[in-house]
Structures are given as structure tokens and as C-alpha cells.
Design an enzyme around this catalytic site. Structure first.
Site, PDB file in Angstrom:
ATOM      1  N   ASP A 106      31.733 -35.283 -35.004  1.00  0.00           N
ATOM      2  CA  ASP A 106      30.686 -34.820 -35.589  1.00  0.00           C
ATOM      3  C   ASP A 106      29.520 -35.898 -35.442  1.00  0.00           C
ATOM      4  OD1 ASP A 106      28.547 -34.400 -37.710  1.00  0.00           O
ATOM      5  OD2 ASP A 106      29.953 -33.623 -39.073  1.00  0.00           O
TER       6      ASP A 106
ATOM      7  N   CYS B  96      15.003 -28.651 -26.630  1.00  0.00           N
ATOM      8  CA  CYS B  96      14.422 -27.456 -25.868  1.00  0.00           C
ATOM      9  C   CYS B  96      13.553 -26.710 -26.584  1.00  0.00           C
ATOM     10  CB  CYS B  96      15.641 -26.707 -25.231  1.00  0.00           C
ATOM     11  SG  CYS B  96      16.638 -25.891 -26.347  1.00  0.00           S
TER      12      CYS B  96
ATOM     13  N   LYS C 252      23.930 -32.197 -19.151  1.00  0.00           N
ATOM     14  CA  LYS C 252      23.655 -33.653 -18.766  1.00  0.00           C
ATOM     15  C   LYS C 252      24.576 -34.639 -18.627  1.00  0.00           C
ATOM     16  CE  LYS C 252      19.730 -32.034 -22.036  1.00  0.00           C
ATOM     17  NZ  LYS C 252      20.391 -30.627 -22.255  1.00  0.00           N
TER      18      LYS C 252
ATOM     19  N   ALA D  33      26.689 -32.376 -26.785  1.00  0.00           N
ATOM     20  CA  ALA D  33      26.615 -32.416 -25.095  1.00  0.00           C
ATOM     21  C   ALA D  33      26.978 -30.999 -24.615  1.00  0.00           C
ATOM     22  CB  ALA D  33      27.930 -33.203 -24.382  1.00  0.00           C
ATOM     23  N   ALA D  34      27.601 -29.988 -25.427  1.00  0.00           N
ATOM     24  CA  ALA D  34      27.839 -28.742 -24.760  1.00  0.00           C
ATOM     25  C   ALA D  34      26.788 -28.007 -24.303  1.00  0.00           C
ATOM     26  CB  ALA D  34      28.440 -27.991 -25.889  1.00  0.00           C
TER      27      ALA D  34
END
Length: 435
Positions: free
Chosen positions: A316, A387, A271, A266-267
């Protein structure tokens, strides 16, 4: 110069950190700006533009230097190489800076760094380039399209070859130009704190330019500000900086109120926070990442945005948690990738990435997907995104996944190419577990 700070020396230090020491350009630039916050706006702007511009155009700049230097770029001392690169960038792209000033400052900087014996070399190469800058001999576009694209847009040849298999030369030109063009900052309104109209008015009162995004209701573009941390609305969490392509992940997921959402990589949290915002205080979003540092970034952004239906956890993504199997309405798998869609923001990616590294990332992505798909409820959604612009990491991974896990169906997927002034390159796929 503010307080005796030599901005060109700061530029040199950043270029050395990135090209010699392997630091990421956006981190090196940010760290320097944070350290020298007292620089005037014009100095900050000059510093940022020359750092980013030199890295973005480095293949072309090296090509130019090599035409006028007996010592080729890759044989030069790192300090001299970086001084010449940034100086050529100034001469070619910054009309407001006199060529004489660029040459003089380069010679002074070489001397200051202990290269007295090379000041004549630096001066000679730059003066020669300045006289011939309009007459650079370029490869023939028709006979050597790959080499021409590589040098003109400073994209490594292996990447041009890779993308040329999928896209026409005209498409590549548009994409490469989008990487080079400076875009306005894309932001998402935190509608839990402020309306879009009120935020727009507040920003404009700060003399910040604001334009609408026609496709995404809560998205705006801003420009003309000094730095983000100096904008009161940013400090207050009234908006979040996020590319419009990235915003599509949460919108495509179509979260229903009360949903349980798991974001496995998530970092820094964009989002996840968007998803929590769309749930209007209901449900719960668990934003996970691998390291304590990354989790701290998520927590910092959660606190700034003031949302309560979201938490951060260190985990993880490759390791299965038995008690979470089948518990998530939505799993966001925005996985580690080659980043080739965000070259416009992080230009050093194109020099650090290799085809071998891309293949290693495919294996990591599949390892994570193998684990996290088990968290999705029957009828639940798995949002896969990267991305990057790379079939192996994107479309081929989706094909592999659907073959391996036939209980999922693909509802839609899209490869988004970088578009000038609008968005980065991005890929996303919405897959649903059958009931």
C-alpha cells in the site's frame, strides 16, 4: 455469423454491462473477445467498432434519439435504450451497413430479448431517424459553445466547462477530436531482446503496418493486426504496448546504471519495465501495487519481457516502510487519477467521473506523495505523473508538494494534450531532492 453467434447481441451485452452494471468498457470488450476468440476478423472488428463507437458518441446519439422518440432515452428500458444507441451509431457512422439491415436486426434483437410489444416502437424510431439523419438540429456554436461542444463531441457539459477555463475552444475541438479518432497502437521495443529494425521487419512479415515515432527512438506505431495475443513478437516479449506520453516518465528520470528504483503504483508495469530496460541489467526496479491481482499483472509482463533486474511486490503506497527511507535513486509516483487524458481508449471514464471524485483523488494523491517522497535519496528523483488533464491533480498538486516539501526542487513539468494518431493526454513532473 460464426457458429450461430449473434455479434449484435454481444454488442448489446457489452453496452448493458458498461452503462447499466458499471463495468469498464475496455474490460467488457476484452472479456468478450477472449471468450469468442473464434470469431472471424471482420466480426471482431465490427463488434469492437460498434461497442467503442457507441460509447464514444453516446451523448450525441442520445441527443439524436430524443429528437425522434416520444419516450426520452433516460426513461427507456435499458435493453431498448442500448439497442437504439448501437443502431443509430451504425446508421450514422457505418456506411457499409445498409440501414434496412440495421433496423431489421434491431427489431429481431428486441424480440429475442422478450420485448415483442416494443418492436414497432424500435422500428418506428429508427426508420424516422434514418430519414432525417442529415437534418439533425444542433445547438448554436456561437450562442451555446459549451452545449455545442458537449453534444458534437459527446463530452459531459461539466467537463467542457472545466476545460474551457484553461483552453480555447479551438484547442478543445482538437482535443475532443483526438479522443474520437482511432489511433494506431503505440509500442516500445524491448531492446534487451531485439533491435527496432529487426522487430519492424518481423512485424511487417506478419502483414502488420509499422510506422516510426520521430521523438522517441524505441517507440513504434502498429496497426492492421487482429489481436495482440495473436502476434508472435508480443508473446515473445519483444515489445510492450505503451503510450508514448507514458514512455517519457522513465526517459525524464534519466536512470544511471546501478540505480535503485521504486515504482509505487506500477500495474500493469510498463514504466517499471521500461526503467529496467534502460538500466541494461544493472540496479534493481521494485514495482509495487496494492492488490494481489495487480501484482500478478506486473509479474506476467516481467516474465514475458524476460528482464532480471526487476521484481514485483504487493504494498500500500500510503503506508510508510521505515527501512526504505532514503534508499531510492528514483521514485516513480504514477498515481491513481481521474484518467481524463485516456478518454480516447476508455470512453466510459467521461460518464463515470465527477468533479467530486476528482477532488477525492487529489487527497489520495497527496496522501501517497506525503509517504513516498521519504524514499528518495538526497540528489534522487521523484517522478510524479498522471494520465489526466486536470490542474487540481497536476500543476496544483506539484505546487502543493513543493510548498510542503521545500527540500525538493522542480526541474521540469509538462501537461501533454491528446494528439490525433500520436498520444494520450498525460502530465509529468520531475522533482529532485536537494543534496
Amino acid at each position: 455469423m460464426t457458429n450461430g453467434v449473434n455479434v449484435r447481441e454481444l454488442i448489446l451485452n457489452v453496452l448493458l454491462e458498461v452503462t447499466r452494471d458499471g463495468e469498464y468498457s475496455h474490460i467488457a470488450i476484452k472479456n468478450t473477445l477472449d471468450k469468442y476468440q473464434y470469431l472471424e476478423k471482420q466480426e471482431r472488428s465490427f463488434f469492437t467498432r460498434v461497442c467503442e463507437g457507441t460509447l464514444e458518441n453516446m451523448i450525441l446519439i442520445d441527443y439524436i434519439i430524443n429528437q425522434f422518440s416520444k419516450v426520452k432515452v433516460n426513461k427507456m428500458k435499458p435493453v431498448i435504450r442500448c439497442i437504439l444507441r448501437s443502431s443509430v451509431y451504425e446508421m450514422k457512422y457505418m456506411d457499409s451497413v445498409p440501414v434496412s439491415a440495421t433496423c431489421n436486426e434491431a427489431v429481431k434483437l428486441a424480440q429475442k430479448k422478450g420485448f415483442h410489444n416494443l418492436k414497432g416502437f424500435v422500428n418506428g424510431v429508427l426508420r424516422n431517424i434514418s430519414r432525417n439523419l442529415e437534418n439533425i438540429s444542433m445547438p448554436d456554436k456561437e450562442k451555446e459553445p459549451v452545449k455545442w461542444l458537449s453534444i458534437t463531441y459527446s463530452i459531459p457539459e461539466w467537463l467542457v466547462e472545466k476545460w474551457k477555463k484553461c483552453y480555447e475552444v479551438s484547442q478543445l475541438e482538437e482535443m475532443f477530436q483526438a479522443f474520437l479518432d482511432k489511433s494506431a497502437t503505440s509500442i516500445r521495443v524491448n531492446t534487451e531482446k531485439i533491435t527496432k529494425e529487426a522487430l519492424k521487419e518481423e512485424l511487417e512479415q506478419e502483414k502488420i503496418t509499422v510506422t516510426e515515432n520521430e521523438e522517441i527512438p524505441d517507440a513504434l506505431y502498429i496497426g492492421g493486426y487482429d489481436f495482440l495475443a495473436g502476434i508472435p513478437a508480443f508473446i515473445d516479449g519483444k515489445f510492450y504496448v505503451q503510450d508514448v506520453s507514458s514512455m517519457l516518465v522513465s526517459l525524464w528520470a534519466e536512470p544511471k546504471e546501478g540505480a535503485q528504483v521504486l515504482d509505487v503504483c506500477a500495474a500493469p508495469g510498463g514504466k517499471s519495465i521500461h526503467m529496467a530496460q534502460l538500466l541494461h541489467g544493472t540496479g534493481m526496479v521494485e514495482a509495487r501495487d496494492l492488490t494481489e491481482y495487480k501484482v500478478s499483472l506486473i509479474e506476467e509482463n516481467i516474465e514475458r519481457c524476460g528482464l532480471k533486474n526487476i521484481c514485483a511486490k504487493q504494498a500500500d503506497a500510503r503506508v510508510l516502510e521505515e527501512d526504505r527511507i532514503g534508499t531510492a535513486d528514483i521514485v516513480i509516483a504514477d498515481l491513481p487519477c481521474s484518467g481524463l487524458g485516456v478518454i480516447g481508449k476508455k470512453p466510459d471514464i467521461k460518464f463515470k467521473m465527477t468533479n467530486e471524485k476528482c477532488l477525492e483523488l487529489v487527497e489520495l494523491q497527496r496522501e501517497i506523495l506525503h509517504t513516498v517522497q521519504r524514499y528518495v535519496k538526497p540528489g534522487g528523483v521523484l517522478m510524479y505523473s498522471t494520465c489526466t488533464i486536470n490542474e487540481q491533480e497536476n500543476e496544483e498538486n506539484v505546487q502543493w508538494f513543493l510548498k510542503e516539501y521545500s527540500e525538493f526542487v522542480l526541474e521540469k513539468q509538462q501537461q501533454i494534450l491528446p494528439e490525433k494518431g500520436k498520444n494520450d493526454g498525460f502530465f509529468l513532473a520531475r522533482m529532485v531532492r536537494k543534496l
